[in-house]
Design an enzyme around this catalytic site. Structure first.
Site, PDB file in Angstrom:
ATOM      1  N   GLU A  51       0.944  -1.239   0.113  1.00  0.00           N
ATOM      2  CA  GLU A  51      -0.039   0.002  -0.051  1.00  0.00           C
ATOM      3  C   GLU A  51       0.914   1.170   0.157  1.00  0.00           C
ATOM      4  O   GLU A  51       0.244   2.204  -0.574  1.00  0.00           O
ATOM      5  CB  GLU A  51      -0.838   0.100   1.126  1.00  0.00           C
ATOM      6  N   LYS A 163     -17.614  -0.519   6.376  1.00  0.00           N
ATOM      7  CA  LYS A 163     -17.859  -1.421   5.279  1.00  0.00           C
ATOM      8  C   LYS A 163     -19.636  -1.495   5.038  1.00  0.00           C
ATOM      9  O   LYS A 163     -20.104  -1.475   4.033  1.00  0.00           O
ATOM     10  CB  LYS A 163     -17.656  -2.707   5.866  1.00  0.00           C
TER      11      LYS A 163
END
Lengths: 567, 161
Positions: A51, A163
């Protein structure tokens, strides 16, 4: 029709004009990746290998184009791995928007699996950040995130996406209004201040322009050139400003600061009128603050009011967008006798500067036999590419030699981690720049230490057939650390020798790229020419250079600029 | 020098952390900080008491202004403004000294807001000087607990919101 949060996010990105996402999937962002699986719009996803690499790629994309770079990662470790990349972009004012997954809102604060308080962690290293708590805020926040990232003094913005927000449903309407009452950057300069500044310049005998990265962020290099030409002012730039003024222009004195040229540092020390443009008086630029530009009245143009009088008190501050202020200044320059008197008055100054340039040029003697000088490699890269390349660097000696010996003619062609000094920046940044500019030549000038910090992105470059070139100035040392130990720690080379290095040629080949090695001076041109021919894969050039070479001139930390150690 | 800075911010979570982080990250000093909603529920007012030379205060106000959540920064120092603070003082009492304590409360126009067999809880409002003065007078009786709000402030002129 109602859309899920994940669908709204992707549609918002398309509406922002985003064409590329650098990302890495994981649990919390699976709903977004599921949308990408089906998505057929103008949006490409580059799968990175770490990342941190994703953020540097987005950063390289942004610096080379001026458009915000976009990152998508999962929660927890995915998010924390972005921090160095975000801090890098923050220090250098680069517009990057990072989307991180987050555990569902009901679990936030419960130490859930892969939970990290990334909004808390990145608060001091983002321009702004958001936690989206409700799907109805999502479209507005995405819009604001891009707006904040690219306007004013640009910078990274992070958006944390739980989420359940990604799976909830709502109508998508692109918001036409943003609620940012506290965010109103100043673009136009103050008229009276501009007038005062022009007067000060016209009354000076030894003016100098000291330009920084702000010239590049503001796309103001054309205006800077007109300004310097019209008033015939010699120009130095910071590391971040390289390319903001043509490196081959006779008015250009090179970079200033710790490893700046003799001419630039002497000019700044002796000037009576220092015009700082989009620069922030960093300690690597000023040296000892009390003795920085001691004879100068200082004009400072910057879009960020906090940069003004932070380190050095200035006489005429002008808050505004560098480009629009320079345009306003150009219009305010009088013609006729006033201008010609001024120009006559600075002739002696120009003679002095020519003299410094002649007596103390930056050059390097490469013996025909013997070890390759790292500076020679940079010189040959410059010569054999005609200077027409996007150059990225890692951090340390490689970075300084690239800055000194490659003459950057155009803005957005030199990408380097100036503020944070992040080793491992250059290679992923080069990949990002190559993705954004598929037809351009992109070269990372690297060291054998730094390149190993994000070498895994070799796989990314191979996967997407990106012909990024890496030139490792391999001296088997953490060169800049070794140099400081040599000069300031009585040659106690504590842990700066990289005892065991991989075979970089084989390593490149193992990833599916091309590896080339230059051991002798005679190999250098052949290796570069061979690398330049390869158009479908990354190439790693391993230049075995003289390990004893140091970067000069050097102003030791805490010394004034005119106390340079010369070669 | 000490400065009282009034800051209007958007009323969102995390804003306090941003301001506190700005002060700690840049080595600025917070002497007191008060936050509460204004008449507009979307906006909060923070009153920050800080200290530093002119250059530090200039940086503080500029850095505060730079935060996206900060709507307005007003350094009240050097202007005509009112400031108030509220303190609660729980003081030991005995049969003999109650009258004396009540007269102190009276002089300072304070109030007894809670009474027990062996204590009074006194509420006092005023500027820093007044709070210090009553505290000193009550100290000999034995202060069991002490809480104060920190300062809030407002300019006297009509110019500011």
């Amino acid at each position: 029709m109602e859309k899920t949060g994940a669908e709204i996010l992707i549609q918002s990105l398309v509406d922002e004009g985003v064409d590329t996402i650098f990302g890495y999937p994981g649990g919390a962002v699976l709903p977004i990746y599921d949308v990408l699986f089906k998505f057929s719009g103008p949006l490409r996803h580059i799968l990175v290998r770490h990342e941190q690499g994703a953020v540097h790629m987005a950063d390289g994309y942004a610096r080379s184009t001026g458009r915000p770079g976009v990152v998508l990662v999962t929660s927890g470790p995915g998010a924390t791995n972005t921090v160095t990349g975000i801090a890098t972009a923050y220090m250098d004012s680069v517009p990057v928007v990072v989307f991180t997954g987050q555990v569902p809102t009901a679990l936030i604060g419960n130490d859930a699996f892969q939970e990290a308080d990334i909004v808390g962690i990145t608060r001091p290293c983002t321009k702004h950040n958001y936690l989206v708590k409700d799907i109805t805020e999502l479209a507005r926040i995405v819009r604001e995130a891009f707006y904040v990232a690219r306007t004013g003094r640009p910078g990274p913005v992070l958006v944390d996406l739980p989420k359940d927000v990604l799976t909830a449903k709502a109508e998508y309407v692109r918001p036409d209004k943003m609620e940012l009452p506290g965010y109103q950057p100043t673009y136009r300069g103050h008229r009276m201040q501009i007038k005062k500044a022009i007067n000060l310049i016209l009354n000076s005998q030894r003016p100098v322009v000291y330009a920084g990265g702000g010239v590049i962020s503001a796309n103001a290099s054309v205006e800077l050139k007109s300004f310097a030409k019209k008033l015939n002012i010699p120009v130095t730039t910071t590391l971040m400003g390289l390319g903001g003024f043509p490196g081959d222009d006779p008015l250009f004195m090179g970079m200033l600061g710790m490893h700046g040229t003799y001419t630039a540092n002497m000019a700044v020390t002796n000037t009576d009128c220092l015009i700082a443009i989009g620069s922030r008086f960093d300690d690597r630029v000023t040296g000892k603050l009390d003795e920085f530009a001691p004879f100068a009245k200082i004009i400072h143009i910057d879009i960020d009011p906090t940069s003004i009088s932070k380190n050095v008190m200035v006489d005429i501050p002008i808050v505004g967008d560098v480009r629009s202020v320079l345009k306003e200044m150009l219009d305010a320059i009088p013609t006729g006798k006033r201008l010609s008197d001024y120009k006559r008055g600075i002739k002696g100054w120009h003679r002095q500067i020519k003299d410094w340039m002649r007596t103390h040029p930056l050059n390097i003697k490469q013996p025909r036999r013997g070890r390759i000088k790292p500076q020679y490699v940079v010189e040959r890269l410059y010569a054999l590419t005609g200077g027409d390349a996007v150059i990225t660097t890692e951090v340390g000696q490689n970075q300084m030699w690239a800055a000194q010996f490659f003459r950057f003619k155009r803005p957005r062609t030199f990408l380097t981690s100036g503020g944070l000094g992040t080793m491992g920046y250059g290679f992923p940044a080069a990949i990002g720049a190559q993705v954004a500019n598929p037809d351009r030549l992109v070269i990372d000038i690297a060291g054998d230490g730094s390149i190993q910090m994000n070498i895994q992105e070799m796989a990314t470059a191979v996967q997407y057939k990106l012909p990024v070139k890496v030139a490792i100035l391999n001296n088997r040392f953490l060169g800049m650390v070794r140099q400081w130990q040599e000069l300031f720690f009585n040659r106690r080379y504590s842990h700066s020798c990289l005892g065991k290095l991989p075979d970089f040629v084989k390593l490149a080949e193992a990833y599916g790229g091309v590896g080339l090695r230059a051991e002798k001076v005679g190999d250098v041109d052949r290796v570069i020419k061979e690398a330049l021919k390869i158009k479908d894969r990354p190439v790693l050039m391993d230049f075995l250079v003289d390990p004893k070479e140091d970067v000069y001139p050097m102003v030791p930390a805490g010394e004034p600029l005119n106390k340079m150690v010369l070669l | 020098m000490r400065h009282t800075i009034s800051v209007l911010v958007t009323n969102e979570f995390g804003v306090l952390a941003r301001i506190a982080g700005l002060f700690s990250g840049r080595g600025f000093n917070i002497e007191s900080l008060c936050v509460a909603e204004t008449t507009d529920p979307r906006v909060s007012r923070m009153t920050i008491v800080t200290s530093g030379d002119d250059r530090i205060i200039e940086q503080i106000t500029k850095q505060l202004n730079k935060l996206v959540n900060v709507i307005k920064v007003h350094d009240l120092t050097g202007e005509d403004y009112v400031e108030r603070e509220l303190a609660l003082v729980k003081v030991n009492t005995t049969q003999e000294n109650r009258a004396e304590i009540l007269s102190i409360v009276d002089i300072f126009r304070a109030k007894v807001v809670d009474v027990g067999p062996r204590h009074y809880t006194i509420e006092v409002t005023g500027d820093e000087e007044k709070i210090r003065a009553i505290t000193e007078l009550l100290r000999p009786f034995g202060i069991k607990e002490f809480a104060r709000t920190g300062r809030i402030a407002m300019a006297r002129s009509l110019r500011t919101k």
